[in-house]
Enzyme design. Structure first.
Site, PDB file in Angstrom:
ATOM      1  N   THR A 472       0.805  -1.226   0.000  1.00  0.00           N
ATOM      2  CA  THR A 472       0.000   0.000   0.000  1.00  0.00           C
ATOM      3  C   THR A 472       0.837   1.273   0.000  1.00  0.00           C
ATOM      4  O   THR A 472       0.302   2.353  -0.198  1.00  0.00           O
ATOM      5  CB  THR A 472      -0.902   0.031   1.243  1.00  0.00           C
ATOM      6  OG1 THR A 472      -0.072  -0.054   2.413  1.00  0.00           O
ATOM      7  CG2 THR A 472      -1.857  -1.157   1.238  1.00  0.00           C
ATOM      8  N   ILE A 594      -6.061  12.674   1.988  1.00  0.00           N
ATOM      9  CA  ILE A 594      -5.235  11.814   1.141  1.00  0.00           C
ATOM     10  C   ILE A 594      -3.769  12.108   1.446  1.00  0.00           C
ATOM     11  O   ILE A 594      -3.284  13.217   1.228  1.00  0.00           O
ATOM     12  CB  ILE A 594      -5.533  12.045  -0.348  1.00  0.00           C
ATOM     13  CG1 ILE A 594      -7.012  11.781  -0.641  1.00  0.00           C
ATOM     14  CG2 ILE A 594      -4.639  11.169  -1.210  1.00  0.00           C
ATOM     15  CD1 ILE A 594      -7.465  10.367  -0.353  1.00  0.00           C
ATOM     16  N   GLU A 669      -9.777  -0.609   0.633  1.00  0.00           N
ATOM     17  CA  GLU A 669     -10.860  -1.516   0.271  1.00  0.00           C
ATOM     18  C   GLU A 669     -12.023  -0.851  -0.458  1.00  0.00           C
ATOM     19  O   GLU A 669     -12.736  -1.520  -1.205  1.00  0.00           O
ATOM     20  CB  GLU A 669     -11.349  -2.225   1.534  1.00  0.00           C
ATOM     21  CG  GLU A 669     -10.276  -3.165   2.052  1.00  0.00           C
ATOM     22  CD  GLU A 669     -10.529  -3.697   3.446  1.00  0.00           C
ATOM     23  OE1 GLU A 669     -10.964  -4.851   3.550  1.00  0.00           O
ATOM     24  OE2 GLU A 669     -10.264  -2.981   4.417  1.00  0.00           O
TER      25      GLU A 669
END
Length: 709
Positions: A472, A594, A669
């Protein structure tokens, strides 16, 4: 590549695109994965799996195998160490008994570990394992999942099995439009690039495990409990992980490696083959879901029922909570959801990217599309009309809910306004064209974590936290977070992760890793900066501050916090072959702050790509006679490839939560949620035929009709 639409001014490292700090090591091969790290005097274990789906072991003929070259030992239920599985682990649930291998003579499914052959080389171990003769007393087995199983029962899992309010039947009776349909999804597998691997060794009375996992403190805690060891006597390291998706927790390879190392008093490694991973490391259970939606003339929901059934093994109850997605997305005066399971002679399912939400959103969002057709309301508009103001089940206020903004921005960029709502009218030669949409959501949670930040004498800073980077970009994200909290450039920050000695921290799962770790790193870094500001000097041995976010998380304002998204897809359906091709996809997300746009986009695009794969390709088929899978490998289990994914775009909208001190929601997800439904809804728009069973294979398209053939 797209750019973020947050509109926020970035003054620090967070929010700017950064390449991975370990990227060079990975592309040059300098990064070592669990199965590649060398150890002196290393022994190799090879698992032997059952060939029957149910029964008991009568004998394990070890004599001939022990005489083969290089073979050191054979472990099985008759000689393996006894394990303790009567406890509640750090995740608040009992351990999965399928990891506690060689404890009795029972065989609960095909592919159950019955022995471990350990030899000087992996080739010797494999040859001996293939020669080992195991005799069984076979019993009748049952692997058939269907929606009408009388032995199915409601099960809680990590959420209540049932939620309900209002009079459901009266609600449906008063509705102008009702949808009542059954949807199914197949067995699906994680398919990460790196196989599961673990090396165990004893060093001065302390057990060390070098592993590929999603949480070193989690694995260390479980191993200590299973082997009745003091927690301080176990250390687990996991530096680089080649994908996890929920699969890399406590599994048979770690436990069997520890058994072998204990028996031989030398390092022992167990690496699973790809075929073994199909039975030993979990999977997404197939589901049978019934969705009933009732609405007034304008499309406002008045009654909603979502019921889901999944299979589980006879030794471990795992719930795929597909009905849970309806508890946050849509409200109705009469609202009921239910998750049920049925015990079969199959391997235990497990967490898999967006557990519950991925299959649940397929059923719910396809049903919403069917309702839109019945009401004569545009699918985007129908979802906007049913955007709730509070949590439909929890009743809590939303931390931030910008799903409507996702749909409006997505519709604008996708060109939705020019869409002809009639199905089966657009053509491009032999291809029928259609577009579809769906909503996405996934909980944004945080778990207590600890972190340590050290000011080094040379002016750099070292962060230590038991985080896991499963692909990730967690190392990079935490580097940016720490740099901003310390108010220094990123090149002055070094982040060390993947070591249980660093202290407890959240696992990489539930889209809560970065959120939880960033909170702990920020707390430690800010306190360290404050302590350094007055004099600015650092002692020769450095200065370390350690954080623990347990109290801060407990004090967080109670709200329903989720990431959201709007998925859009355009498909082409070949009228002669039934082949479905996704031509383009767009996802617009509301996912809080973000941290790194570069890796964030990669996560979202990866999830959407998996959604295409889920819609059109992925399907593990179980043979009812043998109880095993057909084609349990990457040749027989089809996944989307580059040729299947021409244009996929992901972007996001501004999504602040004023009561959230971290602001990060998690994006691992939400990208897959709703993606399969958007594709399925686009196939309906192209052909005029609904497909309620995944995957949408060419034979199913031709059999259902609607292609003009």
């Amino acid at each position: 590549m797209t750019t973020a639409t947050t509109g926020a001014t970035t003054t620090g490292a967070v929010g700017t695109a950064h390449t991975r700090v370990e990227g060079r090591d990975k592309v040059t091969g300098a990064a070592r994965y669990a199965g590649e790290i060398p150890f002196a005097d290393l022994a190799h274990g090879w698992l032997v799996l059952s060939t029957v789906a149910r029964g008991r072991i009568l004998s394990v003929d070890t004599g001939p195998v022990l005489g083969m070259p290089g073979v050191l030992t054979v472990l099985h239920h008759g000689n393996a160490p006894r394990l303790d599985i009567d406890y509640i682990g750090m995740l608040g649930v009992p351990p999965d008994p399928t990891a506690a291998v060689f404890q009795n003579d029972r065989v609960p499914y095909a592919g159950w570990p019955v022995a471990l052959v350990v030899a000087e080389t992996s080739e010797q171990a494999r040859e001996a394992a293939e020669r080992l003769v195991v005799t069984y007393e076979q019993e009748p087995h049952d692997v058939a999942l269907s929606g009408d199983r009388p032995d199915a029962y409601a099960a809680d899992g990590h959420m209540p099995a049932v939620t309900e309010k209002g009079d459901l039947e009266a609600g449906f009776a008063a509705c102008a439009h009702v949808v009542d349909a059954e949807y199914t999804t197949p067995e699906e597998h994680h398919g990460m690039m790196e196989p599961h691997a673990a090396t165990a060794l004893w060093d001065g009375g302390r057990l060390e495990v070098v592993d590929s996992n999603q949480g070193t403190t989690w694995v260390a805690d479980e191993l200590a409990r299973m082997f009745s060891l003091d927690p301080s006597a176990v250390r687990v390291r996991s530096d680089h992980v080649g994908g996890g998706f929920g699969s890399k927790g406590v599994r048979v390879h770690q436990v069997s490696a520890v058994m072998a190392a204990t028996e031989l008093q030398r390092p022992a490694r167990v690496v699973l083959t790809r075929r073994q991973m199909f039975t030993l490391t979990g999977y997404r259970s197939p589901t049978v879901q019934r969705v009933r939606l009732g609405a007034g003339p304008g499309g406002r929901l008045r009654a909603l029922e979502h019921r889901s059934l999944n299979q589980t093994s006879t030794v471990w109850e795992f719930v795929e909570p597909s009905a849970g997605v309806a508890r946050s997305l849509y409200d109705a005066d009469a609202h009921r959801t239910e998750n049920k399971v049925v015990r079969l002679d199959v391997p235990s399912p497990a967490w898999m990217r967006a557990p519950g939400e991925a299959p649940g959103s397929f059923a719910l969002e396809c049903a919403l599309d069917e309702l839109a057709e019945k009401c004569g309301v545009d699918p985007v508009e129908l979802r906007l009309r049913n955007d709730p103001e509070r949590g439909p089940v929890s009743g809590l206020p939303f931390g931030s809910r910008n799903l409507a903004a996702c749909f409006r921005e997505g519709a604008r960029r996708f060109g939705w306004a020019g869409r002809d709502p009639r199905p089966g009218v657009r053509r491009d030669g032999r291809w029928l064209l259609g577009t579809g949409t769906a909503a996405a959501s996934f909980p944004a949670s945080a778990m207590p974590s600890t972190a340590a930040v050290t000011a080094e004498p040379d002016g750099t800073f070292t962060v230590r936290i038991s985080a896991a980077d499963i692909g990730t970009g967690a190392r990079t994200a935490l580097t940016l977070v720490a740099a901003d909290a310390l108010r220094v450039p990123t090149d002055r920050v070094r982040v060390h992760i993947g070591d249980s000695d660093f202290g407890p921290a959240m696992i990489a799962g539930g889209s809560a890793g970065t959120r939880s770790w960033a909170w702990a790193v920020t707390a430690a870094a800010e306190e360290l900066r404050e302590r350094l500001v007055p004099g600015g000097t650092v002692p020769p041995e450095g200065l370390t501050v350690r954080s623990d976010t347990t109290a801060a998380i407990a004090a967080l304002t109670q709200k329903e916090r989720l990431s959201y998204g709007a998925q859009f897809a355009e498909v082409a359906v070949d009228v002669t072959t039934g082949e479905v091709r996704v031509r383009r996809m767009l996802g617009i997300f509301a996912a809080g702050r973000i941290v790194n746009p570069l890796t964030a986009r990669g996560q979202l695009v990866g999830g959407m790509t998996w959604g295409i794969s889920m819609a059109l390709h992925e399907e593990a088929v179980r043979d009812r006679v043998s109880g095993g899978l057909y084609g349990a490998d990457l040749a027989g289990y089809h996944v989307a490839t580059h040729a299947d994914v021409p244009t996929v775009e992901a972007d996001w909208v501004d999504d602040p939560d004023p009561d959230d001190p971290v602001g990060i929601k998690g994006i691992g997800e939400v990208g897959i949620v709703g993606a399969a439904a958007a594709v399925a809804n686009a196939v309906w728009h192209a052909t005029g035929v609904r497909h309620r069973d995944l995957p949408i294979r060419p034979d199913r398209v031709l059999r259902a009709g609607g292609t003009g053939v």
